[in-house]
Design a protein around this motif. Sequence first.
Motif, PDB file in Angstrom:
ATOM      1  N   LYS A  37       0.835  -1.188   0.000  1.00 18.91           N
ATOM      2  CA  LYS A  37       0.000   0.000   0.000  1.00 18.91           C
ATOM      3  C   LYS A  37       0.874   1.244   0.000  1.00 18.91           C
ATOM      4  N   ALA A  38       0.350   2.304  -0.524  1.00 22.25           N
ATOM      5  CA  ALA A  38       1.074   3.572  -0.557  1.00 22.25           C
ATOM      6  C   ALA A  38       0.847   4.313   0.754  1.00 22.25           C
ATOM      7  N   GLU A  39       1.576   3.924   1.758  1.00 23.09           N
ATOM      8  CA  GLU A  39       1.451   4.562   3.059  1.00 23.09           C
ATOM      9  C   GLU A  39       2.749   4.374   3.834  1.00 23.09           C
ATOM     10  N   THR A  40       2.945   5.221   4.840  1.00 20.23           N
ATOM     11  CA  THR A  40       4.140   5.049   5.655  1.00 20.23           C
ATOM     12  C   THR A  40       4.057   3.700   6.353  1.00 20.23           C
ATOM     13  N   ALA A  41       5.167   3.015   6.438  1.00 20.19           N
ATOM     14  CA  ALA A  41       5.140   1.656   6.986  1.00 20.19           C
ATOM     15  C   ALA A  41       6.534   1.219   7.395  1.00 20.19           C
ATOM     16  N   THR A  42       6.580   0.130   8.135  1.00 24.61           N
ATOM     17  CA  THR A  42       7.834  -0.530   8.473  1.00 24.61           C
ATOM     18  C   THR A  42       7.711  -1.992   8.092  1.00 24.61           C
ATOM     19  N   VAL A  43       8.668  -2.487   7.341  1.00 20.53           N
ATOM     20  CA  VAL A  43       8.681  -3.905   6.998  1.00 20.53           C
ATOM     21  C   VAL A  43       9.879  -4.560   7.662  1.00 20.53           C
ATOM     22  N   LYS A  44       9.705  -5.805   8.043  1.00 23.16           N
ATOM     23  CA  LYS A  44      10.739  -6.520   8.778  1.00 23.16           C
ATOM     24  C   LYS A  44      11.214  -7.724   7.991  1.00 23.16           C
ATOM     25  N   LEU A  45      12.519  -7.811   7.767  1.00 26.07           N
ATOM     26  CA  LEU A  45      13.110  -8.981   7.125  1.00 26.07           C
ATOM     27  C   LEU A  45      13.701  -9.887   8.203  1.00 26.07           C
ATOM     28  N   VAL A  46      13.468 -11.194   8.071  1.00 24.71           N
ATOM     29  CA  VAL A  46      14.019 -12.173   8.999  1.00 24.71           C
ATOM     30  C   VAL A  46      14.844 -13.165   8.200  1.00 24.71           C
ATOM     31  N   THR A  47      16.126 -13.311   8.541  1.00 22.85           N
ATOM     32  CA  THR A  47      17.008 -14.206   7.786  1.00 22.85           C
ATOM     33  C   THR A  47      16.683 -15.666   8.088  1.00 22.85           C
ATOM     34  N   ASP A  48      16.960 -16.517   7.109  1.00 23.12           N
ATOM     35  CA  ASP A  48      16.802 -17.960   7.275  1.00 23.12           C
ATOM     36  C   ASP A  48      18.158 -18.635   7.455  1.00 23.12           C
ATOM     37  N   THR A  49      19.079 -18.353   6.531  1.00 24.82           N
ATOM     38  CA  THR A  49      20.424 -18.930   6.613  1.00 24.82           C
ATOM     39  C   THR A  49      21.462 -17.873   6.244  1.00 24.82           C
ATOM     40  N   ILE A  50      22.662 -18.095   6.737  1.00 20.06           N
ATOM     41  CA  ILE A  50      23.808 -17.260   6.387  1.00 20.06           C
ATOM     42  C   ILE A  50      24.931 -18.181   5.922  1.00 20.06           C
ATOM     43  N   ILE A  51      25.508 -17.879   4.759  1.00 19.12           N
ATOM     44  CA  ILE A  51      26.673 -18.624   4.283  1.00 19.12           C
ATOM     45  C   ILE A  51      27.893 -17.722   4.463  1.00 19.12           C
ATOM     46  N   TRP A  52      28.895 -18.244   5.145  1.00 21.83           N
ATOM     47  CA  TRP A  52      30.047 -17.440   5.528  1.00 21.83           C
ATOM     48  C   TRP A  52      31.322 -18.213   5.234  1.00 21.83           C
ATOM     49  N   THR A  53      32.283 -17.574   4.586  1.00 23.49           N
ATOM     50  CA  THR A  53      33.594 -18.175   4.356  1.00 23.49           C
ATOM     51  C   THR A  53      34.579 -17.630   5.372  1.00 23.49           C
ATOM     52  N   THR A  54      35.106 -18.521   6.188  1.00 28.75           N
ATOM     53  CA  THR A  54      36.130 -18.136   7.155  1.00 28.75           C
ATOM     54  C   THR A  54      37.460 -18.010   6.410  1.00 28.75           C
ATOM     55  N   PRO A  55      38.081 -16.839   6.404  1.00 33.41           N
ATOM     56  CA  PRO A  55      39.314 -16.661   5.631  1.00 33.41           C
ATOM     57  C   PRO A  55      40.534 -17.220   6.348  1.00 33.41           C
ATOM     58  N   ALA A  56      41.556 -17.557   5.577  1.00 31.20           N
ATOM     59  CA  ALA A  56      42.850 -17.899   6.159  1.00 31.20           C
ATOM     60  C   ALA A  56      43.438 -16.647   6.798  1.00 31.20           C
ATOM     61  N   GLY A  57      44.333 -16.858   7.753  1.00 31.11           N
ATOM     62  CA  GLY A  57      45.020 -15.731   8.368  1.00 31.11           C
ATOM     63  C   GLY A  57      44.498 -15.334   9.729  1.00 31.11           C
ATOM     64  N   ARG A  58      43.436 -15.981  10.209  1.00 33.14           N
ATOM     65  CA  ARG A  58      42.951 -15.674  11.549  1.00 33.14           C
ATOM     66  C   ARG A  58      43.973 -16.166  12.569  1.00 33.14           C
ATOM     67  N   THR A  59      44.219 -15.371  13.593  1.00 32.82           N
ATOM     68  CA  THR A  59      45.256 -15.691  14.575  1.00 32.82           C
ATOM     69  C   THR A  59      44.632 -16.023  15.932  1.00 32.82           C
ATOM     70  N   PHE A  60      45.285 -16.946  16.656  1.00 31.10           N
ATOM     71  CA  PHE A  60      44.742 -17.478  17.906  1.00 31.10           C
ATOM     72  C   PHE A  60      45.800 -17.470  19.002  1.00 31.10           C
ATOM     73  N   VAL A  61      45.332 -17.269  20.228  1.00 28.22           N
ATOM     74  CA  VAL A  61      46.223 -17.251  21.389  1.00 28.22           C
ATOM     75  C   VAL A  61      45.669 -18.191  22.447  1.00 28.22           C
ATOM     76  N   PRO A  62      46.550 -18.795  23.284  1.00 28.34           N
ATOM     77  CA  PRO A  62      46.059 -19.615  24.391  1.00 28.34           C
ATOM     78  C   PRO A  62      45.475 -18.737  25.495  1.00 28.34           C
ATOM     79  N   VAL A  63      44.425 -19.238  26.152  1.00 30.20           N
ATOM     80  CA  VAL A  63      43.774 -18.486  27.228  1.00 30.20           C
ATOM     81  C   VAL A  63      43.585 -19.395  28.431  1.00 30.20           C
TER      82      VAL A  63
END
Length: 366
Positions: free
Chosen positions: A254-280
Motif C-alpha cells: 500500500k502507498a502509506e508510511t510503513a515498516t517492513v521486517k526482514l528475517v534471515t533464514d540462513t547465512i553462508i560465511w567463508t572463514t578466511p585464512a590468516g585468523r590468529t589465535f592465542v592460548p587463554v
Amino acid sequence: MMTKALKGTMAAAAGVALGLTGVTAAQAQDGEDAGISAAGNVTLEEGIRLNGDTPEGSQSPEATMIGLELADGETRTVYCIQLQVGLEQDLIHEERPWEDIPVEDLPMVLGVLVNGYNGDNAAELLEAAGVAGEDLEGFSADQVAYAGTQSAIWSLTDGWVLDSADNADVAVQGVQDYLIANSEPIDEPDFEPYFEVDDAEAKTEGTTVGPFTVGTNFDEITFSQPEGATIVDENGDEVTSFTDGQQFYVKFDKAETATVKLVTDTIIWTTPAGRTFVPVDGEGADVEGQRLILAEKHTSEYNAEIEFDIAVEEVPSESPKPQLPTTGASLTTVASVGGAVLLAGIVAMVLMRRRAAARADWGSDA
C-alpha cells in the motif's frame, strides 16, 4: 508542506555472533557489542625435525603438524608464528586480531599461507616447488609440504635459516624457496561480518522504492519475505537472498508510511585464512604461549535468525520544493497524486566483534 523523506531504523540492536564453530543471533545488551569469538583445542601430528639457525643461535625444531579442533569435530590446519615460544597444547585457543599479536610481517605470512600447504594440497605444492621427485626419506608428502610452509613462516617471523643437510631438508628447502619467491604480502582480512545497504540511488515509482545496493562480506543471506511488502529485483521478480553488490527494490503493498521486517533464514560465511589465535586460561585471559595462524579458508552454512527493519516515515521537508510555473504546486505534490511518495530508509546492520567471549559460549550452536 509535508513530504516523505528518507528515514531508517535498525531492528532492536541486531547483531551476529559468528565463530569458527557456528553462528548465533544475538542482541547487544547495555552497549555490549555482539561479535565474533572462536576457540579450539590443539591437536598434534608427527612432523619433520629441522636443523638451522636463528639470530639466537642454532635450533633443531620439529615442524609438528598442528591442527585447531573445533566444536563441530572439524580440525583445521594451523601454523606456529613464534619459533622461540612454547606451544600450550592443553589450553583453549581464542581468536585475536593481528594488532594483538606480537609478530612482525604477518602480511607476508598470510601471502605464504595462501600459496602453502593447507591440509589437502601436498602433491600439488611439491610439484609446483619442483621437489616431487626428491627422496623424502620415509616422510609423507603432507609432512614435507607442512614443514616447508612452516619453515618459510619461521624465516619471516624469526629470522630462521634452514640448513639443508639431508634429502628431506632439500625438499623442505625447495618448498620454502618456492613460497618465498612466489608470495606477496596480503593485508589482514576483514574478519568482522557486516551487512549494510546503500540507498543513495533510491527513487520512488508508485509503491516501489529502489534501487538499494547490498554491501556485505557474507557469501549469501537468505530471508523470508516481509509482511506488507515484497523484495524484488529490477525486473520486479521476487528476491529471497542477498549477496555483495546486489541491487534490490522494496515493493510496498500500500502507498502509506510503513515498516517492513526482514528475517534471515540462513547465512553462508567463508572463514578466511590468516585468523590468529592465542592460548587463554580458565577466565579467558591471554596466556604467554605460541600464537597460531589459520592456514585454510572454509565455507559453512548456518541457521541464524536476524531481524532488521526498513522504515518509511513522514518528516518535514528541509528545503523548498521546485514549483510548477503554471499552478504553483510542488513537484512532490504532483508526484504524490494517487498515492503517497514512499522512500525507504537505509537498512544498516552493524555487526561488530566481541573480543573475548565466555568459554561456555564458543561451542554453542544456533
